[in-house]
Scaffold this active site. Structure first.
Site, PDB file in Angstrom:
ATOM      1  N   HIS A  38      96.270  29.750  16.466  1.00 38.23           N
ATOM      2  CA  HIS A  38      95.328  30.380  17.398  1.00 38.23           C
ATOM      3  C   HIS A  38      94.924  29.431  18.526  1.00 38.23           C
ATOM      4  O   HIS A  38      94.791  28.226  18.330  1.00 38.23           O
ATOM      5  CB  HIS A  38      94.084  30.881  16.655  1.00 38.23           C
ATOM      6  N   HIS A  57      94.366  34.326   6.877  1.00 36.22           N
ATOM      7  CA  HIS A  57      93.862  34.463   8.249  1.00 36.22           C
ATOM      8  C   HIS A  57      95.046  34.664   9.194  1.00 36.22           C
ATOM      9  O   HIS A  57      95.039  35.563  10.041  1.00 36.22           O
ATOM     10  CB  HIS A  57      93.066  33.213   8.605  1.00 36.22           C
ATOM     11  N   ASP A  64      90.478  27.968   9.739  1.00 35.67           N
ATOM     12  CA  ASP A  64      89.757  29.242   9.671  1.00 35.67           C
ATOM     13  C   ASP A  64      90.008  29.964   8.342  1.00 35.67           C
ATOM     14  O   ASP A  64      89.976  31.199   8.289  1.00 35.67           O
ATOM     15  CB  ASP A  64      90.175  30.166  10.818  1.00 35.67           C
ATOM     16  N   HIS A  97      96.557  26.111  12.324  1.00 33.94           N
ATOM     17  CA  HIS A  97      97.224  27.384  12.621  1.00 33.94           C
ATOM     18  C   HIS A  97      97.329  27.564  14.131  1.00 33.94           C
ATOM     19  O   HIS A  97      96.817  26.752  14.891  1.00 33.94           O
ATOM     20  CB  HIS A  97      96.538  28.565  11.933  1.00 33.94           C
ATOM     21  N   ASP A 157      92.220  28.736  20.000  1.00 32.45           N
ATOM     22  CA  ASP A 157      91.040  27.883  19.847  1.00 32.45           C
ATOM     23  C   ASP A 157      91.276  26.764  18.817  1.00 32.45           C
ATOM     24  O   ASP A 157      90.328  26.098  18.390  1.00 32.45           O
ATOM     25  CB  ASP A 157      89.799  28.717  19.484  1.00 32.45           C
ATOM     26  N   HIS A 158      92.548  26.556  18.452  1.00 30.17           N
ATOM     27  CA  HIS A 158      92.914  25.445  17.551  1.00 30.17           C
ATOM     28  C   HIS A 158      94.038  24.588  18.116  1.00 30.17           C
ATOM     29  O   HIS A 158      94.204  23.440  17.701  1.00 30.17           O
ATOM     30  CB  HIS A 158      93.304  25.989  16.163  1.00 30.17           C
ATOM     31  N   HIS A 163      84.601  26.343  12.478  1.00 31.03           N
ATOM     32  CA  HIS A 163      83.591  27.115  13.220  1.00 31.03           C
ATOM     33  C   HIS A 163      82.202  26.971  12.602  1.00 31.03           C
ATOM     34  O   HIS A 163      82.066  26.847  11.379  1.00 31.03           O
ATOM     35  CB  HIS A 163      83.941  28.613  13.256  1.00 31.03           C
TER      36      HIS A 163
HETATM   37 FE    FE Z   1      89.297  29.776  15.118  1.00 33.14          FE
HETATM   38 ZN    ZN Z   2      91.869  31.352  13.878  1.00 30.80          ZN
END
Ligand code: FE
Ligand code: ZN
Length: 254
Positions: free
Chosen positions: A57, A113, A132, A55, A59-60, A170
């Site tokens: 985001h 999410h 996530d 996805h 942090d990905h 995570h």
């Molecule tokens: Fe994340």
């Molecule tokens: Zn995420």
């Protein structure tokens, strides 16, 4: 067969390096950052051929462009969200397949999410990369989706073979367990996971991968259609989506 290496980055993210030995192809799953990934690949002598994003985001996907610039790899990601995936080359939708050498992944469109989230299930290698969406003893926050969407997405994972290894993005397990025991206090599988996770964390070890079988038994977000869970949140006899929504709401404010 897949050789899977876990790279912990930022405060609690996992990036995965995945090598298919027959072809030598190597995929990076959800690179939050580039440097640790390039360093680990160099240390292993692996040549990165693909990035697999779940996805959009930061942090990905934060490492996408730098890894692509350094390696010339192809970026694979969610077709429903192609516009938000930096550098995407190969957008894939629900039930599409992706071959990493001799191993094939099936794409699951799993909104909840985010509205465009996908997961990669390598059936032969018994590995699920779910970003996530599903965490150990938890699930992702509903930033862009509805409880009904997320419940439907999680049920698709629940139906996979029990020994499927779950590589989520995570390390949230310990805090997820602190919440889970408040809604499913008599679940012995959850108590067993609690003890196992305490020991792993005390030893400085990751709690991931988990398995579908373990999550099916112990994760309250996969148990919204169990009478004991519905009763515990005061919704006996209610629709599983309502139970799921209530458990998620409680977790959001825990
Ligand atoms: Fe994340
Ligand atoms: Zn995420």
């Amino acid at each position: 067969m897949l050789d899977i290496r876990q790279i912990p980055v930022l405060s609690d993210n996992f990036i995965y390096l995945v090598r298919e030995p027959a072809s030598g192809q190597v995929a990076v799953v959800d690179p939050a950052v580039a440097e640790p990934v390039l360093a680990e690949a160099a240390r292993l002598g692996w040549t990165i051929t693909h990035i697999l994003n779940t996805h959009h985001h930061g942090d990905h996907v934060g490492g996408n462009l730098a890894i692509k610039a350094a390696t010339g790899c192809r970026i694979v990601g969610p077709a429903p969200d192609a516009g938000r995936i930096p550098g995407i080359d190969l957008p894939l939708g629900d039930n599409a397949t992706f071959d990493l050498g001799a191993e094939q992944a099936r794409v699951f469109f799993v909104p909840g999410h985010t509205r465009g989230h996908i997961a990669y299930w390598f059936e032969g290698a018994q590995a699920l990369f779910c970003g996530d969406t599903l965490f150990s003893i938890g699930c992702g926050r509903l930033f862009e989706g509805t409880p009904a969407q997320m419940w439907t997405s999680l049920k698709r994972f629940r139906d996979l073979p029990a020994d499927t290894r779950v590589y989520c993005a995570h390390e949230y397990t310990q805090s997820n367990i602190r919440f889970a025991v408040t809604v499913d206090p008599d679940n012995q599988d959850l108590r067993a996971r609690e003890a196992e996770v305490s020991a792993l964390r005390a030893a400085g070890k990751p709690t991931i991968p988990t398995t579908i079988g373990l999550e099916r038994a112990a994760n309250p977000f996969l148990r919204a259609d169990m009478p004991v869970l519905a009763g515990s949140v005061g919704l006996a006899g209610h629709d599983p989506v309502e139970v799921f929504a209530e458990v998620r709401r409680r977790k959001d404010s825990f």
